[in-house]
Design an enzyme around this catalytic site. Structure first.
Site, PDB file in Angstrom:
ATOM      1  N   GLU A 273     -33.360 -33.149 -19.665  1.00  0.00           N
ATOM      2  CA  GLU A 273     -34.312 -33.050 -20.771  1.00  0.00           C
ATOM      3  C   GLU A 273     -33.580 -33.286 -22.078  1.00  0.00           C
ATOM      4  O   GLU A 273     -32.477 -32.772 -22.285  1.00  0.00           O
ATOM      5  CB  GLU A 273     -34.986 -31.669 -20.857  1.00  0.00           C
ATOM      6  CG  GLU A 273     -36.100 -31.401 -19.884  1.00  0.00           C
ATOM      7  CD  GLU A 273     -36.782 -30.062 -20.167  1.00  0.00           C
ATOM      8  OE1 GLU A 273     -36.784 -29.611 -21.336  1.00  0.00           O
ATOM      9  OE2 GLU A 273     -37.284 -29.456 -19.207  1.00  0.00           O
TER      10      GLU A 273
ATOM     11  N   GLU B 123     -33.878 -24.225 -16.462  1.00  0.00           N
ATOM     12  CA  GLU B 123     -33.421 -23.362 -17.548  1.00  0.00           C
ATOM     13  C   GLU B 123     -33.486 -21.868 -17.206  1.00  0.00           C
ATOM     14  O   GLU B 123     -34.296 -21.125 -17.770  1.00  0.00           O
ATOM     15  CB  GLU B 123     -34.198 -23.655 -18.827  1.00  0.00           C
ATOM     16  CG  GLU B 123     -33.957 -25.063 -19.360  1.00  0.00           C
ATOM     17  CD  GLU B 123     -34.596 -25.302 -20.722  1.00  0.00           C
ATOM     18  OE1 GLU B 123     -35.261 -24.393 -21.249  1.00  0.00           O
ATOM     19  OE2 GLU B 123     -34.422 -26.404 -21.270  1.00  0.00           O
TER      20      GLU B 123
END
Length: 444
Positions: free
Chosen positions: A355, A166
């Site tokens: 995720e 991320e």
């Protein structure tokens, strides 16, 4: 719906991160990370929680890897703590830290689990942060030294790799808004960190390609479908700016498209002042898979009082739509659409959901941890993913966030995303009903 509907080669797993589970923060030769330092600052983490012990995975990894196996998963995603390998960020190596990850990898292989390693999951060595961290020119050489070591040290046993977790998340929250480590603020800090991170993402992948035979290399992007609150011109433009920043800013350079400057003049100015065609070429890499990490959609409305972006999220609670304990909207159809959005780029070979999950207020009923809301969440989101896969999108795997309740960054130990309940006082693990649901789902 059952797991076999996704195909025999589909990778099912759980995702974790070193700073959130390992503990042993000051032990066995590990240097401090920015989260060790940041969590000591008053008011930064809810209830003053710190990741010093976390889930004590460092001492309990055998038990926890056995849990992954018990639940029926095939993949265990974990990250390497940079400061456990290089306590000062570069230079001298900590042999105890190196040996620890060998033990973790070997145990995964013993349990017939696929170890998937994330090289950077937000825990920069504090020593490098003092030198400017991701805003510093030197960060790319420091990162490359770290990646090269890990590739050579573990590459004969680890074939599944994620370079960076991320990039938009840690650069925006940590270097612009200051709500995550290292707590810096300002647009200039963000843009400096962003450029270096975008370069590191491709540099790291190129090192892995050169050093690890048969490597399967990806990198993981946070993503949210961005929806305008109304169809007004102002809301539509605010949503377009938000999408360019949150979804496309780090993703499109990887594909060789450069930064998404056409939809927002601020990004055009950034690209002109910060990057050159050489940067654009260096940021490009042909990843084996693109990791998507999705938790919620964003409904965006124009707000002139928000600096630069001039956009504001219309919260799920205020819109009275289903949401998690974090206030994040539950919307499986949006998950389907964001998969379609990223898969629409012809340069994307495959997608892995690296995720996805939800925090809820779990209840204890008849001695069992009842989290039926989480089960309903997974059922809906997996159905949406199957729909996308059946329409021809090459989705190769799904990793649930997360194995067990852990240190959830600024939320401390309050937000519980785990399939396994962790009593942070005793470190006792208890499988939740959602964990047993996964066990049954993966058996079919």
């Amino acid at each position: 719906m059952q797991s076999s509907d996704f195909g025999n080669d589909f990778l099912w797993g759980v995702a974790t991160a070193a700073a959130q589970i390992e503990g042993a923060a000051n032990d066995y030769g590990k240097g401090p990370s920015i989260w060790d330092t940041f969590s000591k600052r008053t008011g930064k983490i809810k209830k003053g929680h710190q990741p010093t012990l976390a889930c004590d995975f460092y001492h309990r990894y055998l038990e926890d890897i056995a849990l992954v196996k018990t639940l029926g998963f095939k993949v265990f995603r974990f990250s390497i703590a940079w400061a456990r390998i290089f306590p000062l960020g570069h230079g001298s190596i900590n042999p105890e830290g190196v040996a620890f990850y060998h033990r973790v990898i070997d145990e995964c292989l013993m349990q017939d689990l696929v170890p998937m390693v994330t090289l950077y999951h937000w825990d920069l060595p504090e020593a490098l942060s003092k030198e400017g961290g991701w805003t510093a020119f030197g960060i790319n050489s420091w990162f490359n030294e770290y990646v090269t070591f890990c590739a050579k040290e573990y590459g004969d046993k680890v074939k599944q790799w994620i370079v960076i977790n991320e990039p938009f998340g840690f650069t925006s929250l940590g270097y612009m808004l200051g709500v995550h480590a290292p707590g810096q603020t300002g647009v200039n800090n963000f843009f400096d960190a962003a450029l270096h991170t975008a370069i590191a993402q491709a540099d790291g992948a190129k090192i892995l390609r050169a050093e690890v035979s048969s490597a399967v290399i990806g990198t993981a992007f946070s993503c949210s479908e961005v929806v305008p609150y109304t169809q007004s011109a102002q809301d539509l433009l605010a949503a377009k700016r938000t999408d360019a920043l949150m979804n496309r800013f780090f993703f499109e350079p990887v594909l060789g498209l450069g930064f998404p400057t056409s939809d927002w003049e601020v990004l055009e100015k950034f690209a002109i002042s910060h990057s050159t065609w050489r940067h654009q070429e260096r940021m490009k890499f042909d990843f084996d898979f693109i990791g998507l990490q999705n938790y919620f959609p964003l409904v965006i409305r124009y707000n002139a009082f928000i600096p630069i972006l001039q956009a504001w999220e219309a919260k799920a609670k205020n819109r009275k739509v289903p949401h998690t304990a974090m206030g994040w909207e539950i919307n499986a159809d949006s998950f389907y659409r964001i998969i379609k959005q990223f898969a629409s780029y012809p340069q994307v070979k495959s997608i892995m959901v690296t995720e996805n999950g939800a925090a809820f207020h779990d209840k204890v009923i008849d001695g069992k941890i009842d989290d039926r809301e989480r089960i309903e969440y997974f059922e809906a989101y997996l159905s949406a993913m199957l729909k996308a896969k059946n329409e021809g999108i090459n989705i190769t795997g799904y990793l649930a966030w997360t194995l067990m309740d852990n240190f959830e960054w600024a939320e401390g130990y309050q937000a519980r995303f785990g399939l396994v309940h962790n009593d942070f006082k005793t470190q006792q693990r208890t499988i939740k009903q959602s964990g047993y649901w996964w066990q049954q789902f993966l058996s079919k």
